[in-house]
Design an enzyme around this catalytic site. Structure first.
Site, PDB file in Angstrom:
ATOM      1  N   GLN A   1     101.856   1.749  22.122  1.00 49.62           N
ATOM      2  CA  GLN A   1     100.549   0.868  22.207  1.00 49.62           C
ATOM      3  C   GLN A   1      99.362   1.645  22.837  1.00 49.62           C
ATOM      4  O   GLN A   1      98.522   0.943  23.433  1.00 49.62           O
ATOM      5  CB  GLN A   1     100.730  -0.552  22.886  1.00 49.62           C
ATOM      6  CG  GLN A   1     101.990  -1.238  22.058  1.00 49.62           C
ATOM      7  CD  GLN A   1     101.538  -1.846  20.806  1.00 49.62           C
ATOM      8  OE1 GLN A   1     100.180  -1.561  20.402  1.00 49.62           O
ATOM      9  NE2 GLN A   1     102.051  -2.647  19.889  1.00 49.62           N
ATOM     10  N   SER A   2      99.028   2.751  22.677  1.00 50.37           N
ATOM     11  CA  SER A   2      97.969   3.467  22.996  1.00 50.37           C
ATOM     12  C   SER A   2      96.746   3.317  22.431  1.00 50.37           C
ATOM     13  O   SER A   2      96.309   3.254  21.221  1.00 50.37           O
ATOM     14  CB  SER A   2      98.321   5.069  22.766  1.00 50.37           C
ATOM     15  OG  SER A   2      96.981   5.877  23.040  1.00 50.37           O
TER      16      SER A   2
END
Ligand SMILES: *Cc1c(COP(=O)(O)O)cnc(C)c1O
Length: 356
Positions: free
Chosen positions: A84-85
Site C-alpha cells: 500500500q505504498s
C-alpha cells in the site's frame, strides 16, 4: 523575498526538474482547531500536489528524480515499498507522465486479497505498472535487501530487451529527491510571510526521511533558524541512528546545490508516533483522525499523516507547544490508505450507522 531564501531557491533551480505537480500547494488556517486549542494551526496541503486526486509528498521528489531519468534516456522506472505504498503509486503516476514503464517491488506487510484489490495497489493496477509482490520478512527495507537477486535478474532481462532502467530507492529519498522539500520549505516560508506571520514550529511525518532532510536543508540554506522543525516517525526506529541518517541526507542536499552551510544541531527534532508499528493502526492516532474530520472536514490517514497529526496534537495538549504560538502541519497526503485493508485502517472502519 529575503536574500538567503532567494539564494537558496536560485541554487535549487540550477538542478533540472520535470514539472509534475501543481505548486505552490495551498496553505490555510484551521479556524476551529485553533480556537479549540489556543494554538494557531495552519496546514500546508502537500496532499494537493496533484497530478490527480491522489497526490502527496513523493511528487516533489519525483520532479527532480525523473528529470534525471529523462536526461539519462531511461524508459523504465524501478521502485520499492509496501503493497500500500503511496510512494510506489506516485512513482507509477510520475513514470507514466514521463512516458516510462513503472516496475514496482512491493513487500506484503499486509497480504493483498486477489478478489479485493484496494487503495494504492488498485491504482497501481489501473496504471498498468509491472507489479511484483514480495513476501514480507520484516520491514520493507529488510524485505527488499533479501530480494536483491530478483531485482538484478529482472534488470538483466529488461536490459537484454534494450530497456534502460532508472532506480528510485524506497521513498525516493536520494539527495536529488529530498531537494524537492528544500524547495517546499522555501515555498512555505514565503507563504507564511505573505500571510503575515512566522511559524514557531513546522510539523511533519517522517518515513524514509527525504521529506524531513529536504525541509532541514531548506531551513538551513535560507537561515530560518528561529523556526523549529518537529518530525514524527511512523515506523519503529532507533531515533539516534535514524536522525543521523536524516542529517547526512540533509547535508547531501546542501552539497548537491553547491552550497556549504553547516547543519545546526537543532535543525530538527524527531518523536516516535509509530505506536504498534508501520501500517499498524494506532488507537489514539485514529481518535485524532476523527477529530480532524469532525472539526475541519479534513482527512488524514492511519499510516502517515494521521499519526503525524496525532504527534502534533499530543504536544499541543501536553503544553509542549505553548498556547498563543503559531504552527504549520505539513499534510503529506496518503488519503488513499483510508480505503486500504481493515488491518491498516483499524477502528476507523468500525460500522457506525443505522440500517433500515
Ligand atoms: C512517504 C510519506 C511520508 C514520509 O515521507 P518520507 O520522505 O519518506 O520521510 C509521509 N506521509 C505520507 C503520506 C507518505 O506517503
Amino acid at each position: 523575498m529575503k536574500e538567503a531564501r532567494q539564494a537558496a531557491l536560485t541554487a535549487l533551480h540550477a538542478l533540472d526538474k520535470e514539472p509534475l505537480g501543481f505548486y505552490p500547494t495551498p496553505l490555510h488556517r484551521l479556524a476551529k482547531l485553533s480556537e479549540m486549542t489556543g494554538v494557531e494551526i495552519w496546514i500546508k496541503r502537500e496532499d494537493f500536489s496533484g497530478v490527480s486526486l491522489f497526490g502527496g509528498n513523493k511528487i516533489r521528489k519525483l520532479e527532480y528524480l525523473l528529470a534525471q531519468a529523462k536526461r539519462e534516456g531511461c524508459d523504465t522506472v524501478f521502485t520499492y515499498g509496501a503493497t500500500q505504498s503511496n510512494h510506489a503509486m506516485q512513482t507509477a503516476v510520475a513514470a507514466r507522465r514521463c512516458g516510462m514503464t513503472p516496475v514496482l517491488w512491493l513487500g506484503a506487510i499486509v497480504e493483498p486479497k486477489a478478489e479485493d484489490i484496494r487503495a494504492n495497489l488498485l491504482l497501481d493496477t489501473i496504471l498498468g505498472a509491472e507489479i511484483h509482490i514480495l513476501t514480507s520478512i520484516g520491514s520493507t527495507k529488510e524485505t527488499m535487501a533479501a530480494n536483491k537477486p530478483l531485482f538484478a535478474a529482472r534488470i538483466a532481462e529488461l536490459e537484454a530487451e534494450g530497456h534502460k532502467i532508472f532506480d528510485v530507492p524506497i521513498g525516493g529519498s536520494l539527495p536529488r529527491g529530498a531537494a524537492g522539500f528544500a524547495e517546499c520549505w522555501i515555498e512555505l516560508m514565503q507563504q507564511c510571510e505573505d500571510a503575515g506571520f512566522t511559524p514557531d514550529t513546522v510539523f511533519c511525518g517522517t518515513g524514509s526521511g527525504g521529506t524531513l532532510a529536504g525541509l532541514a536543508a531548506g531551513k538551513t540554506m535560507s537561515m530560518d533558524t528561529g523556526v523549529a522543525l518537529q518530525a514524527f516517525t511512523v515506523g519503529k526506529k532507533d531515533l539516534a541512528t535514524y536522525g543521523a541518517g536524516v542529517r547526512d541526507l540533509a547535508r547531501a542536499v546542501i552539497v548537491l546545490t553547491g552550497r556549504s552551510y553547516a547543519l545546526a544541531d537543532d535543525a530538527f527534532a524527531i518523536g516516535d508516533v509509530s505506536g504498534p508499528g508501520y501500517e499498524k493502526p494506532h488507537k489514539e492516532a485514529n481518535d485524532d483522525i476523527r477529530l480532524l474530520a469532525r472539526t475541519e472536514g479534513l482527512f488524514a490517514d492511519s499510516v502517515y499523516s494521521g499519526k503525524a497529526f496525532h504527534g502534533m496534537m499530543d504536544m499541543i495538549r501536553s503544553g509542549a507547544v505553548k498556547r498563543g504560538s503559531r504552527v504549520v502541519f505539513l499534510h503529506t497526503g496518503g488519503a488513499t490508505a483510508l480505503f486500504s485493508e481493515a488491518e491498516i485502517v483499524g477502528d476507523l472502519a468500525a460500522p457506525s450507522f443505522v440500517h433500515h
